[in-house]
Design a protein around this motif. Structure first.
Motif, PDB file in Angstrom:
ATOM      1  N   GLU A  17       0.972  -1.347   0.038  1.00  0.00           N
ATOM      2  CA  GLU A  17       0.072  -0.093  -0.178  1.00  0.00           C
ATOM      3  C   GLU A  17       0.680   1.165  -0.093  1.00  0.00           C
ATOM      4  O   GLU A  17       0.553   2.261  -0.808  1.00  0.00           O
ATOM      5  CB  GLU A  17      -0.841   0.018   1.218  1.00  0.00           C
ATOM      6  CG  GLU A  17      -1.993   0.929   1.213  1.00  0.00           C
ATOM      7  CD  GLU A  17      -2.829   0.729   2.476  1.00  0.00           C
ATOM      8  OE1 GLU A  17      -4.064   0.053   1.964  1.00  0.00           O
ATOM      9  OE2 GLU A  17      -2.472   1.076   3.276  1.00  0.00           O
ATOM     10  N   ASN A  33      -6.523  12.887  -3.120  1.00  0.00           N
ATOM     11  CA  ASN A  33      -7.157  11.790  -3.443  1.00  0.00           C
ATOM     12  C   ASN A  33      -6.384  10.525  -3.169  1.00  0.00           C
ATOM     13  O   ASN A  33      -5.327  10.397  -3.983  1.00  0.00           O
ATOM     14  CB  ASN A  33      -7.939  11.521  -4.915  1.00  0.00           C
ATOM     15  CG  ASN A  33      -8.615  10.364  -4.961  1.00  0.00           C
ATOM     16  OD1 ASN A  33      -8.927   9.634  -4.261  1.00  0.00           O
ATOM     17  ND2 ASN A  33      -9.264  10.141  -6.129  1.00  0.00           N
ATOM     18  N   ASN A  35      -7.071   7.268  -3.553  1.00  0.00           N
ATOM     19  CA  ASN A  35      -7.546   6.157  -4.120  1.00  0.00           C
ATOM     20  C   ASN A  35      -6.537   5.856  -5.231  1.00  0.00           C
ATOM     21  O   ASN A  35      -7.099   6.014  -6.537  1.00  0.00           O
ATOM     22  CB  ASN A  35      -8.974   6.244  -4.608  1.00  0.00           C
ATOM     23  CG  ASN A  35      -9.769   6.217  -3.342  1.00  0.00           C
ATOM     24  OD1 ASN A  35      -9.634   5.532  -2.368  1.00  0.00           O
ATOM     25  ND2 ASN A  35     -11.146   6.786  -3.406  1.00  0.00           N
ATOM     26  N   THR A  37      -3.358   3.107  -7.024  1.00  0.00           N
ATOM     27  CA  THR A  37      -3.087   1.564  -7.393  1.00  0.00           C
ATOM     28  C   THR A  37      -2.014   1.186  -6.433  1.00  0.00           C
ATOM     29  O   THR A  37      -1.310   2.125  -5.922  1.00  0.00           O
ATOM     30  CB  THR A  37      -3.008   1.174  -8.534  1.00  0.00           C
ATOM     31  OG1 THR A  37      -1.792   2.014  -9.128  1.00  0.00           O
ATOM     32  CG2 THR A  37      -4.150   1.460  -9.650  1.00  0.00           C
ATOM     33  N   THR A  38      -2.269  -0.130  -5.891  1.00  0.00           N
ATOM     34  CA  THR A  38      -1.225  -0.594  -4.997  1.00  0.00           C
ATOM     35  C   THR A  38       0.133  -0.892  -5.645  1.00  0.00           C
ATOM     36  O   THR A  38       0.128  -0.867  -7.126  1.00  0.00           O
ATOM     37  CB  THR A  38      -1.586  -1.566  -4.164  1.00  0.00           C
ATOM     38  OG1 THR A  38      -1.595  -2.790  -5.006  1.00  0.00           O
ATOM     39  CG2 THR A  38      -2.613  -1.471  -3.262  1.00  0.00           C
ATOM     40  N   LYS A 128      -4.155   5.300   4.902  1.00  0.00           N
ATOM     41  CA  LYS A 128      -4.877   4.251   4.336  1.00  0.00           C
ATOM     42  C   LYS A 128      -5.232   3.283   5.227  1.00  0.00           C
ATOM     43  O   LYS A 128      -5.105   3.168   6.233  1.00  0.00           O
ATOM     44  CB  LYS A 128      -4.312   3.833   2.850  1.00  0.00           C
ATOM     45  CG  LYS A 128      -4.025   4.978   1.961  1.00  0.00           C
ATOM     46  CD  LYS A 128      -3.583   4.270   0.656  1.00  0.00           C
ATOM     47  CE  LYS A 128      -4.652   3.448   0.055  1.00  0.00           C
ATOM     48  NZ  LYS A 128      -4.818   3.874  -1.307  1.00  0.00           N
ATOM     49  N   LYS A 129      -5.898   2.003   4.601  1.00  0.00           N
ATOM     50  CA  LYS A 129      -6.409   0.954   5.432  1.00  0.00           C
ATOM     51  C   LYS A 129      -5.159   0.482   6.198  1.00  0.00           C
ATOM     52  O   LYS A 129      -5.411  -0.110   7.431  1.00  0.00           O
ATOM     53  CB  LYS A 129      -7.038   0.120   4.550  1.00  0.00           C
ATOM     54  CG  LYS A 129      -7.752  -1.073   5.222  1.00  0.00           C
ATOM     55  CD  LYS A 129      -8.525  -2.112   3.977  1.00  0.00           C
ATOM     56  CE  LYS A 129      -9.245  -3.381   4.917  1.00  0.00           C
ATOM     57  NZ  LYS A 129      -9.948  -3.921   4.016  1.00  0.00           N
ATOM     58  N   GLU A 168      -9.238   9.293   3.359  1.00  0.00           N
ATOM     59  CA  GLU A 168     -10.301   9.392   2.629  1.00  0.00           C
ATOM     60  C   GLU A 168     -11.402  10.134   3.454  1.00  0.00           C
ATOM     61  O   GLU A 168     -11.357  10.179   4.775  1.00  0.00           O
ATOM     62  CB  GLU A 168     -10.905   7.914   2.394  1.00  0.00           C
ATOM     63  CG  GLU A 168     -10.002   7.218   1.437  1.00  0.00           C
ATOM     64  CD  GLU A 168     -10.462   5.834   1.215  1.00  0.00           C
ATOM     65  OE1 GLU A 168     -10.742   5.366   0.203  1.00  0.00           O
ATOM     66  OE2 GLU A 168     -10.526   5.084   2.311  1.00  0.00           O
TER      67      GLU A 168
END
Length: 169
Positions: A17, A33, A35, A37-38, A128-129, A168
């Motif tokens: 990530e 933003n 969002n 790609t990894t 991020k997540k 986000e």
């Protein structure tokens, strides 16, 4: 305050990530933003494109160029596999310390080389997540497991750097 990094358990999720964030640094800084790609998604897209170009040249009956694209595709996958495995196999790269203070960020995760980054070099902190990635004005970036989010937020608030956070909505 010192934050200990230990990626011996979940390195790949965080690295995948964070590398994607670092690769898309310009896009993230411009659009805010996250969002993107990894790392593995980027690798997959490049491989598919090389394969498609190879097939295109095969259909126009140029086998030499087809084999060159297939070779380039395999070489690309091989080199990226070495890049990832070098980081995973060398356990020294998976542990380190990061100090966040009023002057900036000090990190010693890479072969115990201490790197100092003043706050004016820090461009963003992307949450991020699985990871928290600190982007700098240099090619270096730092990442942490998402379990360190509360600690990092407190430190950024303490040093009045909350405006660096991109996450986000």
């Amino acid at each position: 305050m010192k934050i200990e990094n230990d990626f011996s358990q979940n390195f790949f999720k965080c690295f995948n990530e964070a590398q994607g964030v670092a690769t898309a640094k310009r896009i993230i800084l411009k659009s805010k933003n996250i969002n993107v790609t990894t790392y593995l998604e980027n690798l997959f897209l490049i491989s598919i494109l090389l394969l498609l170009f190879g097939v295109l040249f095969l259909t126009i009956n140029n086998k030499i160029i087809f084999f060159l694209f297939i070779f380039a595709d395999l070489l690309n996958l091989f080199l990226h596999t070495i890049y990832i495995s070098e980081r995973v196999i060398n356990k020294n790269n998976l542990k380190g310390n990061t100090i966040i203070n009023e002057k900036g960020i000090i990190n010693d995760s890479y072969k115990n080389i201490e790197m100092h980054f003043s706050w004016d070099l820090v461009q963003a902190v992307v949450i991020k997540k699985y990871s928290i990635t600190i982007l700098t004005k240099t090619p270096c970036f730092f990442f942490f497991d998402s379990s360190k989010e509360e600690e990092i937020r407190k430190l950024l608030k303490k040093y009045k750097k909350e405006n660096l956070i991109i996450e986000e909505s």
